[in-house]
Design an enzyme around this catalytic site. Structure first.
Site, PDB file in Angstrom:
ATOM      1  CB  CYS A  41    -167.614  -3.309  48.753  1.00  0.00           C
ATOM      2  SG  CYS A  41    -166.607  -1.930  48.653  1.00  0.00           S
ATOM      3  CG  HIS A  42    -161.856  -0.944  51.560  1.00  0.00           C
ATOM      4  ND1 HIS A  42    -161.756  -2.110  49.967  1.00  0.00           N
ATOM      5  CD2 HIS A  42    -161.496  -0.974  52.342  1.00  0.00           C
ATOM      6  CE1 HIS A  42    -160.795  -2.193  50.751  1.00  0.00           C
ATOM      7  NE2 HIS A  42    -160.614  -1.486  51.531  1.00  0.00           N
ATOM      8  CB  THR A  43    -168.889   1.294  51.378  1.00  0.00           C
ATOM      9  OG1 THR A  43    -168.043   1.212  50.353  1.00  0.00           O
ATOM     10  CG2 THR A  43    -170.178   1.770  51.766  1.00  0.00           C
ATOM     11  CG  HIS A  63    -172.447  -2.315  48.573  1.00  0.00           C
ATOM     12  ND1 HIS A  63    -171.943  -2.721  49.562  1.00  0.00           N
ATOM     13  CD2 HIS A  63    -171.996  -1.847  47.532  1.00  0.00           C
ATOM     14  CE1 HIS A  63    -170.648  -2.472  49.215  1.00  0.00           C
ATOM     15  NE2 HIS A  63    -170.699  -2.450  48.258  1.00  0.00           N
ATOM     16  CD  GLU A  64    -168.045  -5.689  44.670  1.00  0.00           C
ATOM     17  OE1 GLU A  64    -167.619  -4.576  44.539  1.00  0.00           O
ATOM     18  OE2 GLU A  64    -167.474  -6.532  45.647  1.00  0.00           O
ATOM     19  CB  CYS A  93    -186.996   5.384  38.891  1.00  0.00           C
ATOM     20  SG  CYS A  93    -187.860   6.765  38.767  1.00  0.00           S
ATOM     21  CB  CYS A  96    -186.890  10.446  40.309  1.00  0.00           C
ATOM     22  SG  CYS A  96    -185.094  10.038  40.075  1.00  0.00           S
ATOM     23  CB  CYS A  99    -183.913   8.517  36.103  1.00  0.00           C
ATOM     24  SG  CYS A  99    -184.219   7.977  37.436  1.00  0.00           S
ATOM     25  CB  CYS A 107    -181.867   6.894  40.609  1.00  0.00           C
ATOM     26  SG  CYS A 107    -183.772   6.854  41.207  1.00  0.00           S
ATOM     27  NE  ARG A 111    -179.057   8.477  49.261  1.00  0.00           N
ATOM     28  CZ  ARG A 111    -178.879   7.667  50.535  1.00  0.00           C
ATOM     29  NH1 ARG A 111    -179.362   6.807  50.197  1.00  0.00           N
ATOM     30  NH2 ARG A 111    -177.836   8.263  51.560  1.00  0.00           N
ATOM     31  CB  CYS A 170    -169.927  -2.331  44.312  1.00  0.00           C
ATOM     32  SG  CYS A 170    -169.221  -0.843  45.702  1.00  0.00           S
ATOM     33  NE  ARG A 365    -164.604  -5.999  45.976  1.00  0.00           N
ATOM     34  CZ  ARG A 365    -164.224  -4.601  46.024  1.00  0.00           C
ATOM     35  NH1 ARG A 365    -163.066  -4.181  46.456  1.00  0.00           N
ATOM     36  NH2 ARG A 365    -164.844  -3.894  45.514  1.00  0.00           N
TER      37      ARG A 365
HETATM   38  N1  APR Z   1    -150.909   6.929  48.325  1.00  0.00           N
HETATM   39  C1  APR Z   1    -150.931   6.066  48.421  1.00  0.00           C
HETATM   40  N2  APR Z   1    -152.043   4.954  48.153  1.00  0.00           N
HETATM   41  C2  APR Z   1    -152.246   4.438  49.628  1.00  0.00           C
HETATM   42  C3  APR Z   1    -152.552   5.100  50.505  1.00  0.00           C
HETATM   43  C4  APR Z   1    -151.485   7.126  50.305  1.00  0.00           C
HETATM   44  N3  APR Z   1    -151.662   7.702  50.736  1.00  0.00           N
HETATM   45  N4  APR Z   1    -152.901   4.771  51.317  1.00  0.00           N
HETATM   46  C5  APR Z   1    -153.919   3.821  50.905  1.00  0.00           C
HETATM   47  N5  APR Z   1    -153.367   3.406  49.332  1.00  0.00           N
HETATM   48  C6  APR Z   1    -153.751   2.499  48.623  1.00  0.00           C
HETATM   49  C7  APR Z   1    -153.323   1.366  49.883  1.00  0.00           C
HETATM   50  O1  APR Z   1    -151.961   0.662  49.543  1.00  0.00           O
HETATM   51  C8  APR Z   1    -154.852   0.303  49.140  1.00  0.00           C
HETATM   52  O2  APR Z   1    -153.478  -0.369  47.845  1.00  0.00           O
HETATM   53  O3  APR Z   1    -154.798   2.779  48.389  1.00  0.00           O
HETATM   54  C9  APR Z   1    -155.312   1.368  47.887  1.00  0.00           C
HETATM   55  C10 APR Z   1    -156.313   1.233  47.848  1.00  0.00           C
HETATM   56  O4  APR Z   1    -157.328  -0.111  47.908  1.00  0.00           O
HETATM   57  P1  APR Z   1    -158.001  -0.765  48.804  1.00  0.00           P
HETATM   58  O5  APR Z   1    -157.879  -0.817  50.296  1.00  0.00           O
HETATM   59  O6  APR Z   1    -158.196  -2.202  48.334  1.00  0.00           O
HETATM   60  O7  APR Z   1    -159.870  -0.083  48.561  1.00  0.00           O
HETATM   61  P2  APR Z   1    -160.832  -0.211  47.094  1.00  0.00           P
HETATM   62  O8  APR Z   1    -161.336  -1.138  47.660  1.00  0.00           O
HETATM   63  O9  APR Z   1    -159.960   0.078  45.890  1.00  0.00           O
HETATM   64  O10 APR Z   1    -161.852   1.256  47.285  1.00  0.00           O
HETATM   65  C11 APR Z   1    -161.042   2.207  47.437  1.00  0.00           C
HETATM   66  O11 APR Z   1    -163.184   3.690  47.132  1.00  0.00           O
HETATM   67  O12 APR Z   1    -165.304   2.900  47.483  1.00  0.00           O
HETATM   68  C12 APR Z   1    -164.571   3.608  47.716  1.00  0.00           C
HETATM   69  O13 APR Z   1    -164.936   3.091  50.325  1.00  0.00           O
HETATM   70  C13 APR Z   1    -163.553   2.640  49.072  1.00  0.00           C
HETATM   71  O14 APR Z   1    -162.742   4.856  49.446  1.00  0.00           O
HETATM   72  C14 APR Z   1    -162.570   3.488  49.576  1.00  0.00           C
HETATM   73  C15 APR Z   1    -162.029   4.060  47.683  1.00  0.00           C
HETATM   74 ZN    ZN Z   2    -168.352  -1.073  47.390  1.00  0.00          ZN
HETATM   75 ZN    ZN Z   3    -184.948   7.808  39.415  1.00  0.00          ZN
END
Ligand code: APR
Ligand code: ZN
Ligand code: ZN
Length: 370
Positions: A41-43, A63-64, A93, A96, A99, A107, A111, A170, A365
């Site tokens: 994931c992006h995080t 985390h996924e 939990c 808390c 929750c 929760c 943390r 996630c 993904r």
């Molecule tokens: N305008 C429109 N679309 C945009 C822009 C913009 N300015 N900038 C980026 N995008 C598009 C990208 O082209 C991409 O398709 O946003 C999409 C983002 O998708 P991913 O990068 O695959 O991210 P994703 O896993 O969906 O997560 C998105 O959520 O969990 C959070 O940290 C994560 O902040 C991120 C968001």
């Molecule tokens: Zn995530």
């Molecule tokens: Zn809790």
């Protein structure tokens, strides 16, 4: 002590390396889980980049995930060896203040230690050659074996393929949950979705399930439109093809604005656009994307005075232990698909490639198969 193959993050911007780490057995209230699959994931990438102020190294990211209970610690009663589970970075939990409020899924029970890369007792279960390796988001699913607190496990139906339902740990839950928990999309509503990655596409699915009539998908990468349309988007818009601000374009298209909008990018400028494309008097905008540390959002207060609402949600507002198993049941009942999201699969040894694909915008993904 058991040995486990794991991808270790050593520091900001450094590639992960595959190591054979040692994992201590679960202590009281803890559970050892064998991870079968984990999405990337992006995080994870955000933390690895070094931009995450909470990032701690060396650590095991991820985390996924989806896995199987291998061993339980003293006093664990809600899961048993052999159960299939999804690790929860937002635990539940049930005791808390958060929750008990009935108003949030955030929760707070563990943390503090979770943010420090530690188990609730303040220590780590991972080590390499005697040196501590830290946990991440309380889950560390980039390890074949990981230890979690019992309250951070959702027990799910064993029929569900872990290589797919790991995505409910996630991204997919975050998007789908936001539609019903943060917003309350009703049949006939008009929605706009900014960003068509895994999160935005999950919002598309959620909006379809909620009966939204018009689903406007916004992305600067037109390659994303095909899948968005397949999943149910009715309009696909590339802001780069318009001279006017995208919120003005959407307001024009929708006779005054959308009922709900969702920001799934993590960009403070598109967060503003998402708010301002909402209909005067009632439109609500939900922030899902995570902006960089220290960034701020802005709009004119008159936008809110005239009835628009700005809100946000984490993990789709879903309470992991009590509600996530229901998402798995919905998946098994065929209410939504997950295979559309999985553009790449690979073994743990190729995990750095999953990060590259993500940075290049080529994957929705990648799922690691252990
Ligand atoms: N305008 C429109 N679309 C945009 C822009 C913009 N300015 N900038 C980026 N995008 C598009 C990208 O082209 C991409 O398709 O946003 C999409 C983002 O998708 P991913 O990068 O695959 O991210 P994703 O896993 O969906 O997560 C998105 O959520 O969990 C959070 O940290 C994560 O902040 C991120 C968001
Ligand atoms: Zn995530
Ligand atoms: Zn809790």
């Amino acid at each position: 002590m058991i040995k486990s193959r794991a991808a270790v993050a050593w520091g900001a911007g450094q590639p992960l390396t595959i190591e054979e780490v040692s994992v201590q057995p679960p202590k009281a209230g803890e559970v050892l889980v064998r991870i079968v699959a984990s999405g990337v994931c992006h995080t994870d990438a955000f933390t690895l980049s070094g931009d995450d102020p909470e990032g701690i190294f060396p650590s095991i990211l991820g985390h996924e995930g989806g896995g199987v209970v291998e061993e339980i610690g003293e006093g664990v009663t809600s899961v048993a060896v052999g159960d299939h589970v999804i690790p929860l970075y937002t635990p539940e939990c049930g005791q808390c203040k958060f929750c008990l409020s009935g108003k949030t899924n955030l929760c707070q029970k563990i943390r503090t230690t979770q943010g420090q890369g530690l188990m609730p007792d303040g220590t780590t279960r991972f080590s390499l050659h005697g040196n501590e390796i830290f946990h991440y988001m309380g889950t560390s699913t980039f390890s074949e074996y990981t230890v979690l607190p019992e309250i951070a496990l959702a027990k799910i139906n064993k029929q569900a393929p872990l290589k797919e339902v790991c995505l409910l740990g996630c991204g997919v839950t975050t998007g789908m949950g936001a539609v019903v928990n943060a917003a309350n999309v009703k049949p006939g509503d008009t929605v706009a979705i900014f960003g068509l990655g895994g999160i935005g596409l999950s919002v598309v699915i959620g909006a379809v399930m909620a009966g939204a009539q018009r689903i406007i998908a916004v992305d600067i990468n037109a390659d994303k439109f095909e899948l968005a349309t397949k999943l149910g988007a009715t309009d696909c818009i590339n802001p780069q093809e318009y001279g006017d601000p995208i919120q003005d374009v959407i307001v024009d298209l929708t006779d005054g604005g959308v009922d709900y909008s969702f920001e799934c990018i993590g960009n403070v400028h598109t967060m503003r656009s998402a708010l301002e494309c909402c209909h005067k008097g009632w439109g609500e905008s939900v922030i899902i994307g995570v902006a960089g540390a220290g960034q701020e959002i802005s709009t004119r207060p008159f936008q809110l005075v005239t009835g628009r609402v700005w809100r946000g949600t984490a993990f789709g507002g879903v309470k992991g232990r009590s509600q996530l198993p229901g998402y798995v049941e919905d998946y098994l009942a065929g209410k939504f698909r997950l295979d559309d999201f999985i553009t790449h699969t690979m073994g743990l040894k190729d995990i750095n490639h999953a990060f590259e694909l993500m940075h290049e915008g080529k994957s929705i993904r990648s799922v690691i198969h252990f």
